[in-house]
Design a protein around this motif. Structure first.
Motif, mmCIF file in Angstrom:
data_model
loop_
_atom_site.group_PDB
_atom_site.id
_atom_site.type_symbol
_atom_site.label_atom_id
_atom_site.label_comp_id
_atom_site.label_asym_id
_atom_site.label_seq_id
_atom_site.Cartn_x
_atom_site.Cartn_y
_atom_site.Cartn_z
ATOM 1 N N THR A 226 13.267 -14.623 -31.660
ATOM 2 C CA THR A 226 13.209 -13.533 -30.676
ATOM 3 C C THR A 226 11.751 -13.221 -30.312
ATOM 4 O OG1 THR A 226 13.361 -12.010 -32.498
ATOM 5 C CG2 THR A 226 15.407 -12.476 -31.331
ATOM 6 N N TRP B 229 9.377 -15.404 -24.142
ATOM 7 C CA TRP B 229 10.379 -14.427 -23.672
ATOM 8 C C TRP B 229 9.851 -13.623 -22.483
ATOM 9 C CZ3 TRP B 229 15.410 -14.319 -24.747
ATOM 10 C CH2 TRP B 229 15.851 -14.973 -25.887
ATOM 11 N N TYR C 122 18.913 -19.071 -24.192
ATOM 12 C CA TYR C 122 18.585 -17.780 -24.812
ATOM 13 C C TYR C 122 19.496 -17.511 -26.018
ATOM 14 C CZ TYR C 122 15.416 -16.240 -21.016
ATOM 15 O OH TYR C 122 14.377 -16.110 -20.139
ATOM 16 N N VAL D 279 13.360 -14.979 -14.744
ATOM 17 C CA VAL D 279 14.811 -14.815 -14.545
ATOM 18 C C VAL D 279 15.087 -13.613 -13.628
ATOM 19 C CG1 VAL D 279 16.925 -14.064 -15.734
ATOM 20 C CG2 VAL D 279 15.649 -16.021 -16.592
ATOM 21 N N THR E 87 9.559 -16.104 -19.297
ATOM 22 C CA THR E 87 10.833 -16.640 -18.780
ATOM 23 C C THR E 87 11.767 -15.507 -18.326
ATOM 24 O OG1 THR E 87 11.780 -16.805 -21.000
ATOM 25 C CG2 THR E 87 10.734 -18.784 -20.122
ATOM 26 N N LEU E 88 11.766 -14.381 -19.054
ATOM 27 C CA LEU E 88 12.627 -13.265 -18.629
ATOM 28 C C LEU E 88 12.145 -12.688 -17.292
ATOM 29 C CD1 LEU E 88 13.534 -11.215 -21.835
ATOM 30 C CD2 LEU E 88 15.110 -12.301 -20.254
ATOM 31 N N LYS F 152 19.952 -21.132 -18.661
ATOM 32 C CA LYS F 152 19.004 -20.211 -19.307
ATOM 33 C C LYS F 152 19.739 -19.331 -20.326
ATOM 34 C CE LYS F 152 14.664 -19.802 -18.963
ATOM 35 N NZ LYS F 152 14.538 -20.703 -20.084
ATOM 36 N N THR F 153 20.953 -18.897 -19.970
ATOM 37 C CA THR F 153 21.727 -18.065 -20.897
ATOM 38 C C THR F 153 22.055 -18.842 -22.172
ATOM 39 O OG1 THR F 153 22.708 -16.940 -18.995
ATOM 40 C CG2 THR F 153 23.822 -16.644 -21.102
#
Lengths: 195, 78
Positions: A123, A134, A114, A141, A137-138, A110-111
Protein backbone atom coordinates in the motif's frame (compact mmCIF):
# COMPACT_ATOMS: atom_id res chain seq x y z
CA UNK A 1 -28.44 16.03 -43.32
CA UNK A 2 -26.90 16.80 -39.92
CA UNK A 3 -23.72 18.87 -40.00
CA UNK A 4 -21.18 19.54 -37.26
CA UNK A 5 -20.22 23.19 -37.00
CA UNK A 6 -16.71 24.64 -36.58
CA UNK A 7 -16.02 28.14 -35.27
CA UNK A 8 -12.32 28.85 -35.66
CA UNK A 9 -9.57 28.35 -38.21
CA UNK A 10 -6.50 26.39 -37.07
CA UNK A 11 -2.83 27.49 -37.42
CA UNK A 12 -3.51 30.53 -35.25
CA UNK A 13 -1.44 30.90 -32.07
CA UNK A 14 -4.70 31.52 -30.19
CA UNK A 15 -6.46 28.40 -31.47
CA UNK A 16 -4.29 25.28 -31.14
CA UNK A 17 -6.20 22.03 -31.85
CA UNK A 18 -8.49 21.54 -28.85
CA UNK A 19 -8.36 25.19 -27.80
CA UNK A 20 -5.91 27.37 -25.89
CA UNK A 21 -7.45 26.64 -22.46
CA UNK A 22 -7.03 22.91 -22.93
CA UNK A 23 -3.37 23.37 -23.88
CA UNK A 24 -2.76 25.55 -20.83
CA UNK A 25 -4.26 22.71 -18.73
CA UNK A 26 -2.04 20.20 -20.55
CA UNK A 27 1.13 22.15 -19.81
CA UNK A 28 0.12 22.59 -16.15
CA UNK A 29 -0.56 18.85 -15.89
CA UNK A 30 2.72 17.97 -17.57
CA UNK A 31 4.64 20.27 -15.22
CA UNK A 32 2.86 18.73 -12.21
CA UNK A 33 3.40 15.10 -13.23
CA UNK A 34 6.88 15.87 -14.59
CA UNK A 35 7.89 17.52 -11.31
CA UNK A 36 6.70 14.54 -9.22
CA UNK A 37 8.41 12.08 -11.58
CA UNK A 38 11.70 13.99 -11.34
CA UNK A 39 11.29 13.98 -7.54
CA UNK A 40 10.79 10.20 -7.76
CA UNK A 41 14.06 9.83 -9.71
CA UNK A 42 15.86 12.01 -7.12
CA UNK A 43 14.50 9.89 -4.23
CA UNK A 44 15.60 6.73 -6.04
CA UNK A 45 19.21 7.94 -5.79
CA UNK A 46 18.93 7.83 -1.98
CA UNK A 47 17.33 4.38 -1.90
CA UNK A 48 18.39 2.59 -5.12
CA UNK A 49 17.87 -0.93 -3.74
CA UNK A 50 14.40 -0.14 -2.38
CA UNK A 51 13.33 1.24 -5.77
CA UNK A 52 14.86 -1.66 -7.70
CA UNK A 53 13.30 -4.34 -5.46
CA UNK A 54 9.95 -2.55 -5.41
CA UNK A 55 9.86 -2.12 -9.17
CA UNK A 56 10.35 -5.88 -9.52
CA UNK A 57 7.19 -6.38 -7.41
CA UNK A 58 5.19 -4.67 -10.16
CA UNK A 59 3.83 -6.66 -13.06
CA UNK A 60 5.30 -5.14 -16.24
CA UNK A 61 2.64 -6.96 -18.30
CA UNK A 62 -0.12 -4.94 -16.61
CA UNK A 63 1.71 -1.72 -17.43
CA UNK A 64 2.38 -2.76 -21.03
CA UNK A 65 -1.23 -3.88 -21.60
CA UNK A 66 -2.51 -0.61 -20.16
CA UNK A 67 -0.15 1.37 -22.40
CA UNK A 68 -1.42 -0.51 -25.44
CA UNK A 69 -5.06 0.00 -24.35
CA UNK A 70 -4.57 3.76 -24.02
CA UNK A 71 -2.74 3.99 -27.36
CA UNK A 72 -5.49 2.05 -29.17
CA UNK A 73 -8.11 4.16 -27.39
CA UNK A 74 -6.24 7.32 -28.50
CA UNK A 75 -6.22 5.97 -32.07
CA UNK A 76 -10.01 5.58 -32.00
CA UNK A 77 -10.33 9.08 -30.53
CA UNK A 78 -8.33 10.48 -33.44
CA UNK A 79 -10.60 8.52 -35.81
CA UNK A 80 -13.67 9.96 -34.06
CA UNK A 81 -12.49 13.53 -34.73
CA UNK A 82 -11.42 12.66 -38.28
CA UNK A 83 -14.81 11.08 -39.17
CA UNK A 84 -16.71 13.94 -37.51
CA UNK A 85 -14.82 16.42 -39.69
CA UNK A 86 -15.93 14.34 -42.68
CA UNK A 87 -19.55 14.51 -41.33
CA UNK A 88 -19.68 10.71 -40.93
CA UNK A 89 -21.81 10.71 -37.78
CA UNK A 90 -22.53 6.98 -37.54
CA UNK A 91 -18.87 6.03 -37.85
CA UNK A 92 -17.83 8.65 -35.33
CA UNK A 93 -20.36 7.23 -32.82
CA UNK A 94 -18.82 3.78 -33.22
CA UNK A 95 -15.26 5.09 -32.86
CA UNK A 96 -16.18 7.13 -29.79
CA UNK A 97 -17.70 4.03 -28.15
CA UNK A 98 -14.51 2.09 -28.92
CA UNK A 99 -12.47 4.94 -27.42
CA UNK A 100 -14.49 4.70 -24.22
CA UNK A 101 -14.21 0.91 -24.21
CA UNK A 102 -10.42 1.30 -24.20
CA UNK A 103 -10.74 3.62 -21.19
CA UNK A 104 -12.96 1.19 -19.29
CA UNK A 105 -10.62 -1.73 -20.04
CA UNK A 106 -7.71 0.39 -18.78
CA UNK A 107 -9.59 0.99 -15.52
CA UNK A 108 -10.42 -2.75 -15.31
CA UNK A 109 -6.77 -3.78 -15.64
CA UNK A 110 -5.77 -1.06 -13.16
CA UNK A 111 -8.35 -2.34 -10.66
CA UNK A 112 -6.97 -5.89 -10.94
CA UNK A 113 -3.45 -4.53 -10.44
CA UNK A 114 -4.50 -2.45 -7.42
CA UNK A 115 -6.30 -5.41 -5.80
CA UNK A 116 -3.19 -7.52 -6.32
CA UNK A 117 -0.99 -4.90 -4.67
CA UNK A 118 -3.38 -4.39 -1.75
CA UNK A 119 -3.55 -8.18 -1.17
CA UNK A 120 0.26 -8.24 -0.97
CA UNK A 121 0.24 -5.35 1.50
CA UNK A 122 2.01 -3.05 -0.98
CA UNK A 123 0.00 0.00 0.00
CA UNK A 124 0.94 3.68 -0.02
CA UNK A 125 2.86 3.54 3.25
CA UNK A 126 4.88 0.42 2.33
CA UNK A 127 7.93 2.38 1.15
CA UNK A 128 8.94 5.49 -0.85
CA UNK A 129 8.58 3.77 -4.22
CA UNK A 130 5.02 2.65 -3.51
CA UNK A 131 4.12 6.09 -2.16
CA UNK A 132 5.04 7.50 -5.57
CA UNK A 133 3.41 4.56 -7.37
CA UNK A 134 0.03 5.06 -5.68
CA UNK A 135 0.11 8.85 -5.81
CA UNK A 136 1.01 9.06 -9.50
CA UNK A 137 -1.14 6.21 -10.81
CA UNK A 138 -4.22 7.16 -8.75
CA UNK A 139 -3.93 10.78 -9.89
CA UNK A 140 -3.76 9.49 -13.46
CA UNK A 141 -6.77 7.20 -12.91
CA UNK A 142 -8.76 10.27 -11.76
CA UNK A 143 -7.87 11.94 -15.07
CA UNK A 144 -9.05 8.87 -17.00
CA UNK A 145 -12.34 8.89 -15.05
CA UNK A 146 -12.86 12.60 -15.80
CA UNK A 147 -12.00 11.93 -19.45
CA UNK A 148 -14.61 9.16 -19.62
CA UNK A 149 -17.28 11.48 -18.17
CA UNK A 150 -16.40 14.12 -20.80
CA UNK A 151 -16.51 11.52 -23.60
CA UNK A 152 -19.85 10.19 -22.30
CA UNK A 153 -21.24 13.71 -22.51
CA UNK A 154 -19.98 14.07 -26.12
CA UNK A 155 -21.48 10.67 -27.01
CA UNK A 156 -24.82 11.66 -25.49
CA UNK A 157 -24.98 14.80 -27.64
CA UNK A 158 -23.79 12.87 -30.68
CA UNK A 159 -26.58 10.31 -30.23
CA UNK A 160 -29.42 12.64 -29.19
CA UNK A 161 -28.81 15.85 -31.11
CA UNK A 162 -25.72 15.78 -33.34
CA UNK A 163 -26.67 19.13 -34.92
CA UNK A 164 -25.89 20.78 -31.56
CA UNK A 165 -22.38 19.38 -31.48
CA UNK A 166 -19.54 21.87 -32.08
CA UNK A 167 -16.35 20.43 -33.52
CA UNK A 168 -14.13 22.51 -31.21
CA UNK A 169 -15.85 20.94 -28.20
CA UNK A 170 -15.16 17.46 -29.53
CA UNK A 171 -11.56 18.44 -30.30
CA UNK A 172 -11.15 19.79 -26.76
CA UNK A 173 -12.56 16.53 -25.33
CA UNK A 174 -10.24 14.55 -27.60
CA UNK A 175 -7.28 16.67 -26.50
CA UNK A 176 -8.10 15.95 -22.84
CA UNK A 177 -8.31 12.22 -23.60
CA UNK A 178 -4.98 12.29 -25.43
CA UNK A 179 -3.50 14.13 -22.46
CA UNK A 180 -4.23 10.99 -20.39
CA UNK A 181 -2.16 9.09 -22.99
CA UNK A 182 0.68 11.59 -22.76
CA UNK A 183 0.82 11.45 -18.97
CA UNK A 184 0.75 7.65 -19.00
CA UNK A 185 3.56 7.58 -21.59
CA UNK A 186 5.73 9.38 -19.02
CA UNK A 187 4.54 7.31 -16.02
CA UNK A 188 4.87 3.89 -17.64
CA UNK A 189 8.65 3.80 -18.25
CA UNK A 190 9.60 5.46 -14.96
CA UNK A 191 7.33 3.31 -12.77
CA UNK A 192 7.41 -0.05 -14.56
CA UNK A 193 10.65 -0.22 -16.55
CA UNK A 194 13.52 1.96 -15.43
CA UNK A 195 14.45 1.22 -11.79
CA UNK B 1 -5.46 12.97 -41.32
CA UNK B 2 -6.30 9.89 -43.33
CA UNK B 3 -7.44 6.81 -41.45
CA UNK B 4 -4.74 4.62 -42.97
CA UNK B 5 -2.04 7.05 -41.84
CA UNK B 6 -3.47 6.99 -38.29
CA UNK B 7 -3.29 3.20 -38.34
CA UNK B 8 0.40 3.35 -39.33
CA UNK B 9 0.99 5.78 -36.46
CA UNK B 10 -0.69 3.35 -34.04
CA UNK B 11 1.46 0.48 -35.31
CA UNK B 12 4.62 2.53 -34.75
CA UNK B 13 3.47 3.37 -31.20
CA UNK B 14 2.75 -0.29 -30.42
CA UNK B 15 6.14 -1.32 -31.81
CA UNK B 16 7.95 1.29 -29.70
CA UNK B 17 6.04 0.13 -26.57
CA UNK B 18 6.99 -3.50 -27.14
CA UNK B 19 10.62 -2.52 -27.81
CA UNK B 20 10.66 -0.53 -24.51
CA UNK B 21 9.31 -3.53 -22.58
CA UNK B 22 11.87 -5.88 -24.16
CA UNK B 23 14.80 -3.51 -23.51
CA UNK B 24 13.81 -3.21 -19.84
CA UNK B 25 14.29 -6.98 -19.48
CA UNK B 26 17.71 -6.95 -21.13
CA UNK B 27 20.73 -6.32 -18.93
CA UNK B 28 22.30 -3.54 -20.95
CA UNK B 29 24.04 -0.47 -19.60
CA UNK B 30 22.11 2.29 -21.37
CA UNK B 31 18.65 0.73 -20.93
CA UNK B 32 17.29 3.70 -18.95
CA UNK B 33 18.44 6.23 -21.54
CA UNK B 34 17.01 4.22 -24.43
CA UNK B 35 13.68 3.64 -22.66
CA UNK B 36 13.30 7.34 -21.84
CA UNK B 37 14.18 8.40 -25.38
CA UNK B 38 11.63 5.90 -26.78
CA UNK B 39 9.02 7.25 -24.34
CA UNK B 40 9.76 10.81 -25.50
CA UNK B 41 9.42 9.68 -29.11
CA UNK B 42 6.03 8.08 -28.40
CA UNK B 43 4.96 11.22 -26.57
CA UNK B 44 5.78 13.36 -29.62
CA UNK B 45 4.06 10.96 -32.04
CA UNK B 46 0.84 11.05 -29.97
CA UNK B 47 1.00 14.86 -29.67
CA UNK B 48 1.77 15.56 -33.31
CA UNK B 49 -0.44 12.96 -35.00
CA UNK B 50 -3.30 12.01 -32.64
CA UNK B 51 -3.62 15.50 -31.10
CA UNK B 52 -2.95 17.16 -34.46
CA UNK B 53 -0.26 19.41 -32.99
CA UNK B 54 1.48 19.31 -36.37
CA UNK B 55 -1.32 21.60 -37.63
CA UNK B 56 -0.84 24.08 -34.76
CA UNK B 57 1.22 27.27 -34.61
CA UNK B 58 4.96 26.64 -34.21
CA UNK B 59 4.84 28.22 -30.72
CA UNK B 60 2.84 25.25 -29.37
CA UNK B 61 5.13 22.75 -31.06
CA UNK B 62 8.29 24.31 -29.65
CA UNK B 63 6.77 24.67 -26.18
CA UNK B 64 5.89 20.98 -26.02
CA UNK B 65 9.24 19.87 -27.43
CA UNK B 66 11.00 22.17 -24.93
CA UNK B 67 9.09 20.79 -21.93
CA UNK B 68 9.70 17.21 -23.05
CA UNK B 69 13.40 17.81 -23.68
CA UNK B 70 13.85 19.30 -20.19
CA UNK B 71 11.95 16.40 -18.57
CA UNK B 72 13.71 13.63 -20.52
CA UNK B 73 17.09 15.32 -20.13
CA UNK B 74 16.69 15.67 -16.36
CA UNK B 75 15.58 12.05 -15.87
CA UNK B 76 18.56 10.81 -17.89
CA UNK B 77 21.11 13.16 -16.27
CA UNK B 78 19.92 12.52 -12.68
Amino acid sequence: MTTISKKHASKSILYPPGGILMWIIIYLELITFGGVLIAMVLFSKDEPEVFQQSRLLLNTSFGTINTLLLLVSGYFMALTVSTLKAQKIQKSKLYLKLTMLGGFLFLGVKTIEYMDKIDLGLTMGYNTFFSFYWMLTLFHVIHVLVGLVILASVLRTLVKSPEKLILEDVEASATFWHMCDLIWLLLFPLIYLVF
Amino acid sequence: MKQKALLYVLMVLILLTVISAVISNLKIGNATDIIMILAALKFLVVAFYFMELRDAHIFWKLLLIGCLTIFTGLTIII
